[in-house]
Design a protein around this motif. Structure first.
Motif, short mmCIF file in Angstrom:
data_model
loop_
_atom_site.label_atom_id
_atom_site.label_comp_id
_atom_site.label_asym_id
_atom_site.label_seq_id
_atom_site.Cartn_x
_atom_site.Cartn_y
_atom_site.Cartn_z
N LYS A 106 9.56 -88.29 1.20
CA LYS A 106 8.96 -87.51 0.12
C LYS A 106 7.69 -88.12 -0.45
O LYS A 106 7.03 -87.50 -1.29
N ASP A 107 7.39 -89.35 -0.02
CA ASP A 107 6.18 -90.02 -0.47
C ASP A 107 5.01 -89.54 0.41
O ASP A 107 4.77 -90.07 1.49
N ASN A 135 11.98 -89.45 11.21
CA ASN A 135 13.33 -89.79 11.67
C ASN A 135 14.35 -89.25 10.67
O ASN A 135 14.44 -89.72 9.54
N GLU A 136 15.07 -88.22 11.09
CA GLU A 136 16.11 -87.56 10.26
C GLU A 136 15.56 -87.10 8.92
O GLU A 136 16.27 -87.08 7.91
N ASP A 142 14.31 -84.65 3.07
CA ASP A 142 13.04 -85.16 2.55
C ASP A 142 11.90 -84.19 2.86
O ASP A 142 10.93 -84.09 2.10
N LEU A 143 12.02 -83.50 4.00
CA LEU A 143 11.00 -82.52 4.40
C LEU A 143 11.68 -81.24 4.84
O LEU A 143 12.80 -81.26 5.36
N ALA A 146 9.09 -76.50 7.76
CA ALA A 146 7.67 -76.13 7.68
C ALA A 146 6.79 -77.36 7.42
O ALA A 146 5.71 -77.51 8.02
N GLU A 147 7.24 -78.22 6.50
CA GLU A 147 6.46 -79.41 6.19
C GLU A 147 6.39 -80.35 7.38
O GLU A 147 5.33 -80.93 7.69
N LEU A 148 7.51 -80.53 8.06
CA LEU A 148 7.53 -81.40 9.23
C LEU A 148 6.65 -80.82 10.34
O LEU A 148 5.96 -81.56 11.06
#
Length: 877
Positions: A106-107, A135-136, A142-143, A146-148
């Protein structure tokens, strides 16, 4: 030594070695002599932690990669920041290929740095075959997909190597759209975290690999993580052991070679920092341990604990000498008893050895090392309790004949009986109860005795005046003394009475104010004083008026156990506990040792020790000559036991040096044993309270500070469960043989005894920390308390009970019930709560006037064992 004993000794030695071998079997797995395709590479050393921003140095990376040279072809990295971006360059020096990773969470600012360094490394180093972006990240939420996807497209745009992201197999099945954004699919196949048994793990792994392969037939599948942990808690059916890890890894390596699978073994080195997020098990996935030592061989047999032969030898040596002494000396024990206790000695030695070697046989975290260090002394004490209880069980069940048996004496000549002075100390006692006691004393069939009643510190004249008047009615044998303010509690009153005794008195007797004695008490016991070495004669305590009252019935049978079991065994070595009722003392001996000790609240037991030190012997006549009243309330019951326990600790603190000073020849070895170790079970109850407090604190730590607190390993906790079970078996076995009551009454006695655990623990701890506890009179003839009083009488126990239950609920709510460590820890907390359940139960039974003995029966009221008389049990055969 008899041939039978030699055979037993040798058989146990062989059996012990066989058991060690059985629990440490040689396991097999397909050998592996090749080079591993790839390993996950987290290079953190012991003491380094990304959460604390303590990262490996370039020198650390170099040493690790040099170690892997020749063992593996490729390494997978997880981050391209915080110094880990140096890995491809160093790996290149050792001919290692790299699947480079970028850690995404998330950073967002840190993510950009990871992506930048990853792209730069791909452009610089041609040993990077492919990259894993994230990684996971979806599993951790955390993502989003779409963000990934944006990060994946970015990396694919700036690199010319295959790009993928790593997620567990089920994430790919759940989000098939993600496959369009990658050049290959990197899956994590970790059967341990699915709770799969080790024997089924390989088939499960292959099945789920093929499931993903079938879902995405046009994509190359990389098994980015696959492995098994070597230590930690159970998860479902999955057990983390070194044998399971070795078998899984070696089997998989051969299978992967056969099926040409692309993979990374999870992982190269144990990583202690993972304890923060994955618990103990997260630390132990490495093929090498945290010290960079190989954890198992890739060829040959596999053994869980390499040191087991050393442990077996140490256990055999520790058990051999005690068994030799026992089998050679205790010839009055039947064969079954010899075998039972010899086996118990060896099992105890083996369990002790196993506990001592845990830090060397198991890779413990710092927290686990602290747990081990704290629990070890307590577990040693519990093992001692097991041996003491086991020895008691052996003697009581399998003694061929009692060597010191004292039956009631019949038809002693009256002209040879000495004058006896009976002393009755009272304080704030109900006058009707005392008068009943005096009437029974007036009916004694004995030619020459007097009764001295000493009332001390009773302010209310309505309590002592009726007793004084009744003494006058009974005649000149009875004398009454009222001492408005007199020091020394009961001992002070008895010393006063001793000074008032007639000069011709040779024997002094003491009874409690609630006892109704049989007419033949003195005639059947005083003749033992014809033997000049006899210092005191003790009869058992017994109770009356408990019939029809469930609470009192339970208490009665709980009391009964000590006088039918403990006192009988102690009598064998002239080490009985003198009690302040139904006891007769040679006056000369009493005055010789300084009369009653006014410094202790258990003046009776302390006097018995002084008499033994002075060379006098005791006589225990196991025949009921008098019966007193059971306390009316649970509070009174607890206060009485607290006083006994506190007094015992007082005695050990002030007189213990007599017993441990080997130069002091006044006590026999048997007396030392019983007075030093006979009270040890009470100290075990004190440890129970200490462990309960520690368990609650530790549970709070597990709930709120899991980074620093972890579930104690089952190795620390299972012995506690076993010892608890042994205690139950010990108690019921002895009651079965020695105490003639129904099974319902036996269980009631067990509940009553367990209900006193907290009171006993408080008595021990206060006795160790204080020496000024006031004398606590055991109240009798109280009014039955109200229902609310039932809770209040067990208020401390109730609070601890619900605190323990709350801990169980919180732990299971937080961690679920899949983890075996959670289940075991919850079981421990529930078992710890049993004495507090017993306390609340018996307290509530105490206040329910309508409860009869039959209404709470677990077994049919008529179920009774065949009657065995005291003479049949105790008379030499």
């Amino acid at each position: 030594m008899r041939k039978t004993s030699v055979v037993i000794l040798l058989a146990i030695v062989v059996a012990n070695w066989s058991l060690w071998a059985y629990f440490n079997p040689k396991e097999t797995a397909p050998p592996w002599a090749g080079v591993i395709n790839g390993v996950s590479f987290s290079p953190y050393q012991d003491g380094q932690d990304p959460f604390e921003k303590k990262y490996p140095s370039a020198q650390d990376l170099t040493k690790d990669l040099e170690l892997l040279q020749g063992c593996v072809k490729s390494v997978r990295t997880y981050s391209s920041a915080d110094g880990l971006e140096l890995i491809p360059a160093i790996a290149n020096q050792y001919g290692l290929r790299v699947t480079a990773g970028a850690w995404l969470d998330k950073d967002r600012e840190k993510n950009e740095l990871e992506i930048y360094n990853l792209v730069q490394n791909v452009r610089k180093y041609n040993n990077i075959d492919r990259v894993i972006v994230g990684n996971e990240a979806i599993l951790r939420d955390d993502l989003s997909v779409a963000e990934l996807t944006k990060y994946l497209r970015l990396v694919r745009a700036y690199t010319d190597v295959p790009v993928g992201t790593a997620e567990p197999w089920h994430i790919w099945i759940k989000h098939p759209e993600l496959a369009k954004e990658v050049d290959y699919i990197a899956i994590h196949v970790l059967p341990y975290w699915e709770g799969v048994a080790a024997k089924d793990a390989m088939a499960w792994s292959l099945e789920h690999y093929e499931m993903v392969q079938k879902a995405f037939p046009d994509k190359k599948i990389l098994i980015a993580e696959i492995g098994w942990p070597s230590a930690g808690h159970r998860f479902g059916k999955a057990s983390a052991t070194q044998v399971n890890q070795a078998q899984f890894v070696r089997t998989f390596l051969n299978l992967a070679q056969e099926k040409k699978l692309d993979y990374f073994i999870m992982e190269a080195f144990d990583q202690n920092w993972k304890n923060h997020s994955e618990g103990v098990v997260g630390m132990h996935w490495g093929v090498f341990d945290v010290q960079r030592q190989a954890k198992f061989s890739m060829t040959g047999d596999i053994t869980e604990v390499e040191l087991w032969r050393v442990e077996a030898v140490v256990a055999t040596v520790l058990g051999f000498l005690p068994m030799l002494l026992f089998l050679g000396y205790w010839r009055h024990i039947r064969l079954r008893g010899l075998l039972f206790f010899a086996v118990l000695l060896q099992l105890t030695a083996s369990l002790f050895t196993w506990m001592i070697f845990i830090p060397w046989a198991t890779d413990l975290t710092f927290a686990s090392q602290i747990t081990w260090a704290v629990l070890l002394p307590a577990q040693i004490a519990l093992l001692m309790v097991v041996l003491i209880n086991g020895f008691e069980l052996t003697e009581m069940l399998w003694t061929k004949q009692w060597r010191r048996y004292f039956p009631p004496i019949q038809n002693a000549p009256s002209d040879q009986l000495p004058k006896v002075s009976l002393h009755l100390a009272i304080c704030n006692e109900p006058p009707d109860m005392v008068i009943e006691t005096l009437n029974a004393l007036a009916r004694l069939d004995y030619p020459d005795y007097e009764v001295l009643v000493v009332d001390n510190n009773t302010a209310d004249a309505a309590l002592w005046v009726p007793v004084q008047v009744h003494c006058e009615k009974l005649g000149s044998r009875f004398q009454f003394f009222h001492l408005p303010k007199y020091p020394g509690f009961k001992a002070g009153a008895l010393n006063f009475a001793l000074r008032q005794a007639h000069p011709d008195v040779q024997v002094v007797g003491v009874i409690d104010s609630d006892y109704v004695v049989d007419p033949d008490w003195l005639k059947a016991t005083v003749p033992y004083f014809a033997q000049p070495e006899v210092g005191f004669v003790q009869g058992p305590q017994d109770n009356r008026g408990w019939e029809g009252d469930t609470f009192k019935e339970m208490c009665n049978w709980e009391y009964k156990g000590f006088f039918e079991i403990g006192m009988v065994q102690r009598n064998e070595r002239d080490a009985i506990i003198q009690h302040g009722t139904m006891t007769l003392i040679r006056r000369q001996a009493l005055e010789e040792v300084g009369a009653w000790g006014e410094w202790t609240i258990c003046e009776d037991a302390e006097l018995g020790m002084r008499l033994m030190k002075a060379g006098y012997q005791s006589v225990y006549v196991n025949h009921v000559f008098g019966r007193g009243l059971v306390p009316d309330s649970f509070t009174g019951y607890k206060k009485q036991r607290f006083r006994w326990v506190y007094g015992a600790v007082q005695i050990l603190r002030h007189r213990g040096h007599w017993l441990i000073d080997m130069k002091d020849q006044d006590f026999t070895w048997g007396q030392r044993f019983h007075f030093l170790f006979g009270w040890l079970p009470w100290f075990a109850d004190a440890l129970h309270l200490a462990f309960t407090v520690a368990a609650v604190v530790w549970t709070l730590g597990i709930l709120w500070q899991p980074h620093y607190f972890e579930f104690p390993l089952a190795a620390f906790l299972l012995p506690v469960l076993g010892l608890f079970g042994f205690k139950i078996v010990h108690s019921l076995s002895l009651y079965y043989v020695r105490v003639q009551c129904t099974w319902r009454q036996k269980i009631g006695a067990a509940i009553a005894g367990m209900s006193l655990t907290h009171a006993i623990a408080l008595g021990i701890w206060k006795g160790l920390s204080s020496d000024k506890q006031p004398f606590l009179r055991t109240p009798k003839c109280e009014h039955r308390p109200a229902l609310m009083q039932g809770i209040l009488m067990a208020w401390e126990e109730t609070q601890i009970l619900f605190l323990l239950w709350l801990c169980v609920a919180a732990v299971t709510f937080r961690y679920g019930m899949m983890d075996m460590e959670v289940i075991i820890w919850s079981a421990i907390l529930l078992i710890q709560s049993i004495p507090y359940v017993a306390a609340l139960t018996i307290s509530m039974i105490n206040v329910l006037p309508s409860v009869s003995a039959r209404q709470w029966a677990i077994f049919p009221p008529g179920l009774r064992l065949p009657e065995v008389s005291v003479q049949e049990r105790d008379t030499p055969k």
